[in-house]
Motif scaffolding. Structure first.
Motif, short mmCIF file in Angstrom:
data_model
loop_
_atom_site.label_atom_id
_atom_site.label_comp_id
_atom_site.label_asym_id
_atom_site.label_seq_id
_atom_site.Cartn_x
_atom_site.Cartn_y
_atom_site.Cartn_z
N TYR A 194 0.85 -1.28 0.11
CA TYR A 194 -0.10 -0.15 0.08
C TYR A 194 1.04 1.32 0.24
CZ TYR A 194 1.08 0.69 4.93
OH TYR A 194 1.67 0.84 6.06
N CYS A 195 0.22 2.32 -0.42
CA CYS A 195 0.85 3.78 -0.25
C CYS A 195 0.83 4.24 1.26
CB CYS A 195 0.40 4.53 -1.39
SG CYS A 195 1.06 6.29 -1.17
N GLU A 196 1.85 4.19 2.06
CA GLU A 196 1.77 4.67 3.35
C GLU A 196 1.79 6.20 3.63
OE1 GLU A 196 3.98 4.07 7.80
OE2 GLU A 196 4.70 2.88 5.91
N ALA A 197 0.97 6.70 4.29
CA ALA A 197 0.94 8.17 4.63
C ALA A 197 1.81 8.18 5.87
CB ALA A 197 -0.53 8.92 4.92
N GLY A 198 3.00 8.40 5.81
CA GLY A 198 3.91 8.52 7.11
C GLY A 198 3.51 9.81 7.97
N GLU A 199 3.79 9.72 9.23
CA GLU A 199 3.56 10.43 10.08
C GLU A 199 4.35 11.80 9.95
OE1 GLU A 199 7.14 8.01 11.17
OE2 GLU A 199 4.95 7.61 10.70
N ASP A 200 5.51 11.50 8.97
CA ASP A 200 6.42 12.81 8.66
C ASP A 200 6.11 13.65 7.44
OD1 ASP A 200 6.69 10.92 6.77
OD2 ASP A 200 9.00 10.64 7.03
N GLY A 201 4.78 13.34 7.11
CA GLY A 201 4.31 14.01 5.88
C GLY A 201 4.73 13.47 4.51
N HIS A 202 5.59 12.41 4.51
CA HIS A 202 6.20 11.75 3.24
C HIS A 202 5.05 10.41 3.09
CE1 HIS A 202 9.50 14.17 2.89
NE2 HIS A 202 10.00 13.95 4.25
N ARG A 203 5.09 10.14 1.87
CA ARG A 203 4.48 8.97 1.22
C ARG A 203 5.35 7.83 1.18
NH1 ARG A 203 -0.32 10.43 -3.21
NH2 ARG A 203 -1.14 11.99 -2.05
N TYR A 204 5.26 6.60 1.34
CA TYR A 204 6.21 5.47 1.37
C TYR A 204 5.35 4.30 0.59
CZ TYR A 204 8.85 7.92 4.88
OH TYR A 204 9.61 8.91 5.60
N ASN A 205 6.22 3.78 -0.12
CA ASN A 205 5.67 2.30 -0.84
C ASN A 205 6.15 1.27 0.17
OD1 ASN A 205 5.25 0.34 -2.56
ND2 ASN A 205 6.67 0.88 -3.85
N SER A 206 4.96 0.71 0.95
CA SER A 206 5.02 0.25 1.96
C SER A 206 4.43 -1.32 1.95
CB SER A 206 4.51 0.80 3.42
OG SER A 206 5.31 1.89 3.64
N ALA A 207 4.57 -2.38 2.79
CA ALA A 207 4.36 -3.60 2.77
C ALA A 207 4.03 -3.53 4.53
CB ALA A 207 5.39 -4.64 2.51
N VAL A 208 2.80 -4.26 4.41
CA VAL A 208 2.01 -4.28 5.97
C VAL A 208 1.71 -5.82 6.34
CG1 VAL A 208 -0.36 -3.94 5.42
CG2 VAL A 208 0.60 -3.41 7.65
N CYS A 209 2.17 -6.16 7.16
CA CYS A 209 1.78 -7.83 7.54
C CYS A 209 0.70 -7.61 8.98
CB CYS A 209 2.70 -8.40 8.20
SG CYS A 209 2.65 -10.18 8.68
N VAL A 210 -0.53 -8.37 8.42
CA VAL A 210 -1.61 -8.36 9.38
C VAL A 210 -2.04 -9.70 9.81
CG1 VAL A 210 -2.19 -6.04 8.76
CG2 VAL A 210 -3.47 -8.07 7.82
N THR A 211 -2.82 -9.90 10.97
CA THR A 211 -3.63 -10.89 11.30
C THR A 211 -4.92 -10.24 11.90
OG1 THR A 211 -3.20 -11.24 13.54
CG2 THR A 211 -1.90 -12.54 11.84
N GLY A 212 -5.96 -10.90 12.40
CA GLY A 212 -7.22 -10.31 12.73
C GLY A 212 -6.81 -9.38 14.17
N ASP A 213 -5.72 -9.85 14.73
CA ASP A 213 -5.10 -9.17 15.86
C ASP A 213 -4.58 -7.67 15.66
OD1 ASP A 213 -5.92 -11.21 17.41
OD2 ASP A 213 -3.96 -12.24 17.50
N GLY A 214 -4.53 -7.65 14.30
CA GLY A 214 -3.79 -6.04 13.75
C GLY A 214 -2.43 -6.47 13.13
N VAL A 215 -1.67 -5.24 13.20
CA VAL A 215 -0.65 -4.95 12.55
C VAL A 215 0.77 -5.97 13.29
CG1 VAL A 215 1.24 -3.41 11.69
CG2 VAL A 215 -1.01 -2.89 11.15
N LEU A 216 1.42 -6.61 12.60
CA LEU A 216 2.58 -7.59 13.01
C LEU A 216 3.78 -6.63 12.78
CD1 LEU A 216 1.30 -11.01 12.45
CD2 LEU A 216 0.90 -9.40 14.53
N GLY A 217 3.84 -6.16 11.33
CA GLY A 217 4.89 -5.75 10.87
C GLY A 217 4.65 -4.58 9.73
N ASN A 218 5.68 -3.74 9.41
CA ASN A 218 5.59 -2.95 8.41
C ASN A 218 6.90 -2.58 7.70
OD1 ASN A 218 3.46 -0.81 7.10
ND2 ASN A 218 4.94 0.61 7.55
N HIS A 219 6.90 -2.52 6.45
CA HIS A 219 8.65 -2.42 5.93
C HIS A 219 8.06 -1.17 4.75
CE1 HIS A 219 11.97 -2.68 3.76
NE2 HIS A 219 11.52 -2.95 2.64
N ARG A 220 9.08 -0.21 4.66
CA ARG A 220 9.02 0.91 3.77
C ARG A 220 10.05 0.61 2.72
NH1 ARG A 220 8.46 6.10 8.07
NH2 ARG A 220 6.21 5.83 8.10
#
Length: 287
Positions: free
Chosen positions: A92-118
């Protein structure tokens, strides 16, 4: 013996986020029915990739690009809810907290986010749309310890090696990898960029002796024609399942712990490293 059923997707995604979620839901339902516990979806599957890697391409300047999504926002929560007991990785395209956009990968289960890579490494004109990530870290999931890469990241041995040294048992690389820009092959299966895509997947698995799961976009988007070729590779570099250039799902079942132990029993590539012999190697080579 404890086997893990895993799957890598080759599919076509675009700007229509709702249509993307409908396809994601279908793929997760199919995976669940097939007994899959780890599912890798392509880079930019939520909102699509770029129309072109050349900013001067027709229409590229008029495209707003993929919608930026917050890591803690409703879209990633929706993905987690769909995942349920599965471990799902998506781009996904991540809206970073620093105002930048990142090309990111997120890993999830029903419990929520387990990992995120920019995405760290940016090919051609991608840096005009995204800021670059800064590191590679493995993390624990119900499917095992995973390290994530995005597309061009896998062209750099240090990236996958950093993940392996951080204990990753499974490398998951999600991509929007196109065919060649020049002298493109009429038959995508013969395209030289497709050949490179496959070589990188097999080499990264073999040199680190890890299980490798590679998802990719399929079809076309803007000026790009994607090579598909989602696959699962064992720690010996052998392809266990492959979609070819068509859309599809590559599914394989493997005892990860046993596969790693077998591959590393005689020649352990991580164990037998001599980092003092290559001190000028950046990053993981010094670890």
């Amino acid at each position: 013996m404890s086997t893990l059923r895993m799957a890598a997707v080759a599919a076509e995604f675009g700007r229509d986020l709702e249509a993307d979620f409908i396809l994601v839901e279908q793929l997760i339902k199919q995976a669940r029915a097939d007994g899959v516990r780890l599912l890798a979806l392509p880079e930019a599957c939520l909102g699509g990739y770029l129309l072109s890697l050349d900013s001067k391409a027709t229409g590229a300047d008029d495209d707003p690009g993929p919608p930026p999504l917050a890591l803690d926002g409703p879209e990633i929560r929706r993905l987690a809810d769909l995942a349920g007991e599965l471990t799902v990785i998506a781009g996904y395209c991540e809206a970073g907290e620093d105002g930048h956009r990142y090309n990111s990968a997120v890993c999830v289960t029903g419990d929520g986010v387990l990992g995120n890579h920019r995405k760290v490494h940016q090919p051609l004109g991608e840096d005009a749309s995204y800021a670059s990530g800064a590191d590679f870290r493995a993390f624990d999931t119900p499917a095992g310890r995973i390290g994530m890469l995005i597309c061009y990241d896998k062209a750099f041995p240090e990236a996958a090696r950093a993940l392996a040294l951080d204990g990753a048992e499974i490398g998951v690389c999600i991509s929007a990898w196109p065919g060649a820009r020049t002298n493109a092959a009429a038959d995508l299966a013969q395209d030289r960029w497709k050949r490179r895509f496959d070589l990188f997947d097999r080499a990264r698995a073999l040199e680190n002796q890890v299980v490798w799961v590679s998802a990719n976009q399929a079809g076309s988007f803007g000026s790009l024609r994607f090579v598909g070729s989602a696959k699962v590779v064992d720690p010996g570099g052998d392809i266990l399942a492959d979609t070819g250039v068509a859309p599809g799902v590559a599914t394989a079942e493997i005892d990860v712990a046993q596969a790693l132990a077998t591959a590393r029993r005689a020649m352990g590539h991580l164990r037998d490293r001599r980092p003092e012999a290559y001190p000028h190697t950046a990053g993981a080579g010094n670890a």
